[in-house]
Write a protein that holds these residues in place. Structure first.
Motif, short mmCIF file in Angstrom:
data_model
loop_
_atom_site.label_atom_id
_atom_site.label_comp_id
_atom_site.label_asym_id
_atom_site.label_seq_id
_atom_site.Cartn_x
_atom_site.Cartn_y
_atom_site.Cartn_z
N ILE A 123 14.65 5.51 0.62
CA ILE A 123 14.03 4.29 1.15
C ILE A 123 14.07 3.17 0.11
O ILE A 123 14.34 2.01 0.43
CB ILE A 123 12.60 4.58 1.61
CG1 ILE A 123 12.62 5.53 2.81
CG2 ILE A 123 11.86 3.29 1.98
CD1 ILE A 123 11.27 6.10 3.18
N ALA A 124 13.80 3.51 -1.15
CA ALA A 124 13.80 2.50 -2.21
C ALA A 124 15.17 1.86 -2.39
O ALA A 124 15.28 0.70 -2.83
CB ALA A 124 13.33 3.12 -3.52
N GLY B 131 12.47 -5.34 -2.45
CA GLY B 131 11.05 -5.11 -2.65
C GLY B 131 10.48 -3.98 -1.82
O GLY B 131 9.26 -3.85 -1.70
N VAL B 132 11.37 -3.15 -1.26
CA VAL B 132 10.93 -2.00 -0.47
C VAL B 132 10.83 -0.78 -1.39
O VAL B 132 11.72 -0.52 -2.20
CB VAL B 132 11.92 -1.71 0.68
CG1 VAL B 132 11.59 -0.40 1.37
CG2 VAL B 132 11.93 -2.86 1.68
N SER C 47 11.03 4.63 -7.40
CA SER C 47 10.88 4.54 -5.95
C SER C 47 9.45 4.19 -5.54
O SER C 47 9.13 4.18 -4.35
CB SER C 47 11.29 5.85 -5.27
OG SER C 47 10.42 6.91 -5.65
N MET C 48 8.62 3.90 -6.55
CA MET C 48 7.27 3.41 -6.32
C MET C 48 7.15 2.01 -6.90
O MET C 48 7.83 1.66 -7.86
CB MET C 48 6.23 4.35 -6.94
CG MET C 48 6.22 5.75 -6.36
SD MET C 48 4.97 6.83 -7.13
CE MET C 48 3.46 6.08 -6.48
N ASP D 278 6.40 -3.70 6.11
CA ASP D 278 7.70 -3.04 5.99
C ASP D 278 8.20 -3.04 4.55
O ASP D 278 9.41 -3.14 4.28
CB ASP D 278 8.74 -3.69 6.90
CG ASP D 278 8.41 -3.54 8.38
OD1 ASP D 278 7.79 -2.52 8.74
OD2 ASP D 278 8.76 -4.44 9.17
N LYS D 279 7.29 -2.89 3.61
CA LYS D 279 7.64 -2.81 2.19
C LYS D 279 7.38 -1.42 1.62
O LYS D 279 7.64 -1.18 0.44
CB LYS D 279 6.86 -3.84 1.38
CG LYS D 279 7.19 -5.29 1.74
CD LYS D 279 8.65 -5.62 1.44
CE LYS D 279 8.96 -7.08 1.71
NZ LYS D 279 10.41 -7.40 1.46
N LEU D 280 6.86 -0.51 2.44
CA LEU D 280 6.51 0.83 1.96
C LEU D 280 6.89 1.87 3.00
O LEU D 280 6.61 1.69 4.19
CB LEU D 280 5.00 0.91 1.67
CG LEU D 280 4.47 2.25 1.18
CD1 LEU D 280 5.07 2.60 -0.19
CD2 LEU D 280 2.95 2.22 1.11
#
Length: 474
Positions: free
Chosen positions: A217-218, A223-224, A281-282, A300-302
């Motif tokens: 996902i990262a 900025g996700v 990824s955090m 929708d950033k996490l």
């Protein structure tokens, strides 16, 4: 963590461990035939009722009953339902005067709750967390209602999970009734899962899968980030405890001492450290508390974080999100999951008839399938959330019937909860002195998320020593 299931009628005390301390400032709202001048005394009138706890409340008995957490005027639909329920209840018990009380913003904050206990100023029927029992008993705050709670006063009693009922028991005595419960799982942003090439119907079931999916996902960039975590205002310690449980570990052992300075504790912190610093990824923004991750995933950033199902209703109603964007799975690891919730206790010194009236109200409002909070068709008609799988403390056929009604009247895609509902995990209660323990563990969580060179072994040794000191002061 001190929290309850979210509904507009019962805002949670999730982050309240650091809420502003101060004297209890309950505001009595005039509604449903209530009186803002009531002091909460109002015992049953002489010559009415029966002192036999096994006898039902005589409808002729006159009782004034002050009750916590009446919805405020700003929550019109919830307040309307409260008034409807009072009117229906009064058809059976016309002489029980329900005097609702509410506090601005949230139902109650822990410092105010403690202040009320010490001042003996809590309402006749007062809201509490599952973790509040010992504090209440230490302050001689609640009546023993053991003899009053039967399958006649609470008809669904034998269909309520014994573990949930047991929360308010101590030394064989019952001091309260549960009204809501939750179990932690993993919340996911289905949109980001799809964009990252992951299956949103298969949330990660292990912590290794969490790390893998978080990296994927990262990589979306912009900025996700894949995974989010708390580390402030006691929420970090709350989630550390949940992660320990998920791996079969504990925070406080059966001997009453801290039990996390071990391989499992190191695994929890090491994984967070590696996702934050090795995988990146955090988010670089840390020291997050309850509410921060909800905002990130709504924007929708996490991709995911540990949560209870009711967070979805909060994000939709308060943050403008869409139900279909989110889903849930059971907590990764699956050995056990942190469970919590809330209920009501009855003030020590209440007359037998006042206790009976309180139990009759709680049964109608919170413990009767198809009525009160379980009147799902009404909830849908009032455009309030239906479909969140909590409260979820019924068992057997009662549970099946409630789930069917909840599904038939759902205002959200209940299929998004299928992985969570289809893979039940054994629940495990929060540790003793939970808030003080969580406050200590916040330090370890924040350290690994803000300091690349954090010494995990040293952090655990220090935290274990401090938690043992907290526990020794019980």
């Amino acid at each position: 963590m001190r929290r309850t299931s979210f509904s507009p009628a019962r805002q949670i005390r999730r982050t309240a461990a650091t809420a502003l301390a101060g004297a209890l400032a309950l505001t009595a709202l005039a509604a449903c035939g209530t009186s803002s001048n009531d002091t909460g005394g109002g015992d049953s009138k002489p010559g009415t009722g029966s002192s036999d706890p096994a006898a039902p409340l005589d409808p002729k008995t006159k009782v004034d009953l002050t009750i916590d957490c009446m919805p405020p005027a700003a929550k019109a639909a919830e307040l309307k339902e409260w008034k409807q329920d009072v009117a229906t209840f009064n058809k059976t018990y016309p002489n029980v005067k329900i005097i609702g009380r509410s506090t601005p913003g949230q139902c109650e904050e822990p410092p105010r709750f403690t202040a009320a206990l010490k001042a003996k100023s809590q309402p006749d029927v007062f809201y509490s967390y599952f973790t509040d029992l010992q504090q209440v008993l230490d302050n001689n705050g609640a009546a023993d209602i053991s003899a009053y709670v039967t399958d006649k006063s609470v008809p669904a009693l034998n269909s309520i999970d014994p573990a949930v009922m047991g929360v308010y028991k101590k030394d064989g005595k019952m001091y309260g009734l549960p009204t809501s419960n939750y179990q932690m799982g993993i919340m996911i942003n289905r949109k980001l899962f799809q964009q990252a090439g992951l299956d949103p119907d298969k949330p990660p079931a292990t912590w290794d899968e969490v790390r893998t999916d978080s990296r994927a996902i990262a990589k979306l960039g912009g900025g996700v980030y894949g995974y989010g975590e708390y580390s402030a205002e006691n929420t970090g310690g709350w989630h550390f405890t949940a992660a320990m449980y998920s791996l079969g570990g504990d925070v406080v052992g059966s001997d009453g001492k801290a039990a996390f300075d071990n391989a499992t504790g190191k695994q929890v912190l090491q994984q967070l450290h590696d996702m934050r610093w090795t995988d990146q990824s955090m988010s670089k923004t840390q020291l997050l508390k309850w509410g921060d991750l909800q905002k990130q995933i709504t924007a929708d950033k996490l991709g995911m974080f540990l949560a209870a199902p009711d967070d979805i209703a909060y994000m939709v109603q308060q943050l403008g999100a869409k139900y279909e964007n989110f889903g849930m799975g059971p907590i990764p690891g699956g050995k056990a999951t942190l469970t919590g919730g809330n209920g009501y206790m009855i003030k020590q010194g209440s007359s037998p008839d006042k206790i009976k009236a309180a139990i009759a109200w709680l049964d109608f409002k919170n413990l009767s399938p198809g009525k009160g909070q379980f009147a799902w068709a009404r909830t849908k008609a009032d455009q309030l959330p239906v479909g969140v799988p909590q409260p979820n403390f019924f068992t057997g056929s009662v549970k099946a019937d409630d789930l069917k009604s909840r599904t038939d009247n759902a205002t959200m895609p209940v299929a998004n909860f299928a992985p969570y509902l289809g893979n039940p995990i054994p629940g495990k209660a929060e540790p003793p002195k939970a808030q003080e323990v969580y406050k200590v563990l916040d330090n370890a969580m924040s350290a690994v998320l803000t300091n690349k060179d954090a010494d995990i072994s040293k952090l655990l040794v220090t935290a274990q020593t401090q938690v043992d000191q907290v526990l020794a002061n019980q």
